[in-house]
Design a protein around this motif. Structure first.
Motif, short mmCIF file in Angstrom:
data_model
loop_
_atom_site.label_atom_id
_atom_site.label_comp_id
_atom_site.label_asym_id
_atom_site.label_seq_id
_atom_site.Cartn_x
_atom_site.Cartn_y
_atom_site.Cartn_z
N SER A 61 0.82 -1.21 0.00
CA SER A 61 0.00 0.00 0.00
C SER A 61 0.85 1.26 0.00
O SER A 61 0.34 2.36 0.12
N LEU A 62 2.16 1.09 -0.14
CA LEU A 62 3.07 2.23 -0.23
C LEU A 62 3.54 2.38 -1.67
O LEU A 62 3.42 1.48 -2.47
N VAL A 63 4.09 3.54 -1.95
CA VAL A 63 4.64 3.79 -3.28
C VAL A 63 6.14 3.51 -3.22
O VAL A 63 6.85 4.13 -2.44
N LEU A 64 6.60 2.59 -4.04
CA LEU A 64 7.98 2.11 -3.98
C LEU A 64 8.72 2.37 -5.27
O LEU A 64 8.13 2.42 -6.34
N HIS A 65 10.04 2.47 -5.17
CA HIS A 65 10.89 2.49 -6.35
C HIS A 65 12.31 2.29 -5.87
O HIS A 65 12.70 2.92 -4.90
N PRO A 66 13.15 1.52 -6.44
CA PRO A 66 12.79 0.53 -7.45
C PRO A 66 12.04 -0.63 -6.82
O PRO A 66 12.12 -0.84 -5.62
N HIS A 67 11.33 -1.38 -7.62
CA HIS A 67 10.46 -2.40 -7.05
C HIS A 67 11.08 -3.79 -6.99
O HIS A 67 10.54 -4.66 -6.37
N TYR A 68 12.23 -4.01 -7.64
CA TYR A 68 12.86 -5.33 -7.66
C TYR A 68 11.82 -6.37 -8.03
O TYR A 68 11.14 -6.25 -9.02
N TYR A 69 11.68 -7.40 -7.21
CA TYR A 69 10.70 -8.45 -7.49
C TYR A 69 9.42 -8.22 -6.68
O TYR A 69 8.51 -9.03 -6.70
N HIS A 70 9.33 -7.11 -5.96
CA HIS A 70 8.16 -6.81 -5.14
C HIS A 70 7.06 -6.20 -6.01
O HIS A 70 7.31 -5.65 -7.06
N TYR A 71 5.86 -6.29 -5.51
CA TYR A 71 4.70 -5.83 -6.26
C TYR A 71 3.93 -4.84 -5.40
O TYR A 71 3.80 -5.02 -4.20
N ASP A 72 3.45 -3.77 -5.99
CA ASP A 72 2.62 -2.81 -5.27
C ASP A 72 1.47 -2.37 -6.16
O ASP A 72 1.37 -2.76 -7.32
N LEU A 73 0.58 -1.55 -5.61
CA LEU A 73 -0.60 -1.14 -6.36
C LEU A 73 -0.24 -0.30 -7.58
O LEU A 73 -0.87 -0.44 -8.63
N LEU A 74 0.75 0.57 -7.47
CA LEU A 74 1.12 1.37 -8.62
C LEU A 74 1.65 0.49 -9.74
O LEU A 74 1.31 0.67 -10.90
N ARG A 75 2.44 -0.49 -9.39
CA ARG A 75 2.95 -1.41 -10.42
C ARG A 75 1.81 -2.15 -11.11
O ARG A 75 1.81 -2.35 -12.32
N PHE A 76 0.81 -2.55 -10.32
CA PHE A 76 -0.37 -3.19 -10.90
C PHE A 76 -1.10 -2.23 -11.84
O PHE A 76 -1.50 -2.60 -12.94
N LEU A 77 -1.30 -0.99 -11.40
CA LEU A 77 -2.01 -0.02 -12.22
C LEU A 77 -1.28 0.28 -13.52
O LEU A 77 -1.90 0.44 -14.57
N VAL A 78 0.04 0.34 -13.47
CA VAL A 78 0.83 0.54 -14.70
C VAL A 78 0.57 -0.62 -15.66
O VAL A 78 0.30 -0.41 -16.84
N ALA A 79 0.65 -1.84 -15.16
CA ALA A 79 0.43 -3.02 -16.02
C ALA A 79 -1.00 -3.03 -16.55
O ALA A 79 -1.22 -3.27 -17.74
N ALA A 80 -1.97 -2.76 -15.69
CA ALA A 80 -3.38 -2.77 -16.11
C ALA A 80 -3.63 -1.72 -17.19
O ALA A 80 -4.33 -1.98 -18.17
N SER A 81 -3.03 -0.55 -17.04
CA SER A 81 -3.25 0.51 -18.03
C SER A 81 -2.59 0.17 -19.36
O SER A 81 -3.14 0.46 -20.42
N ARG A 82 -1.45 -0.47 -19.31
CA ARG A 82 -0.76 -0.85 -20.56
C ARG A 82 -1.51 -1.94 -21.32
O ARG A 82 -1.43 -2.01 -22.54
N PHE A 83 -2.21 -2.79 -20.59
CA PHE A 83 -2.97 -3.87 -21.22
C PHE A 83 -4.45 -3.51 -21.41
O PHE A 83 -5.26 -4.37 -21.70
N ASN A 84 -4.76 -2.22 -21.24
CA ASN A 84 -6.13 -1.72 -21.42
C ASN A 84 -7.16 -2.50 -20.60
O ASN A 84 -8.25 -2.79 -21.08
#
Length: 87
Positions: free
Chosen positions: A5-28
């Motif tokens: 639930s935090l905003v991270l960078h770099p993310h390494y192998y970890h996953y967060d909501l922003l990373r999910f949103l980036v992927a979801a937006s790229r895949f429409n």
């Protein structure tokens, strides 16, 4: 306690909501209830048009170019990109 639930960078192998949103937006991915909730979470993190780096994973970092609790160019770019996609 998990930092998803935090905003991270770099993310390494970890996953967060922003990373999910980036992927979801790229895949429409459609803007359904869970996406809308995540977008609201993202909007709530914005401070004066920027997003801050909230967490850095422990361990070796090759290059630390942003500091915790300061504006993050990388996170801001990703957040704006997601918000532009989903309007």
């Amino acid at each position: 306690w998990l930092p998803e639930s935090l905003v991270l960078h770099p993310h390494y192998y970890h996953y967060d909501l922003l990373r999910f949103l980036v992927a979801a937006s790229r895949f429409n991915y459609p803007c359904e209830k869970h996406i809308r909730n995540a977008l609201q979470w993202l909007k709530n993190k914005e401070k004066d048009g920027f997003w801050e780096l909230e967490y850095v994973h422990p361990g070796a970092v090759h290059l630390m170019y942003e500091q915790k609790r300061e504006r993050s160019r990388f996170i801001t770019y990703k957040a704006r990109s997601v918000l532009q996609t989903y309007g």
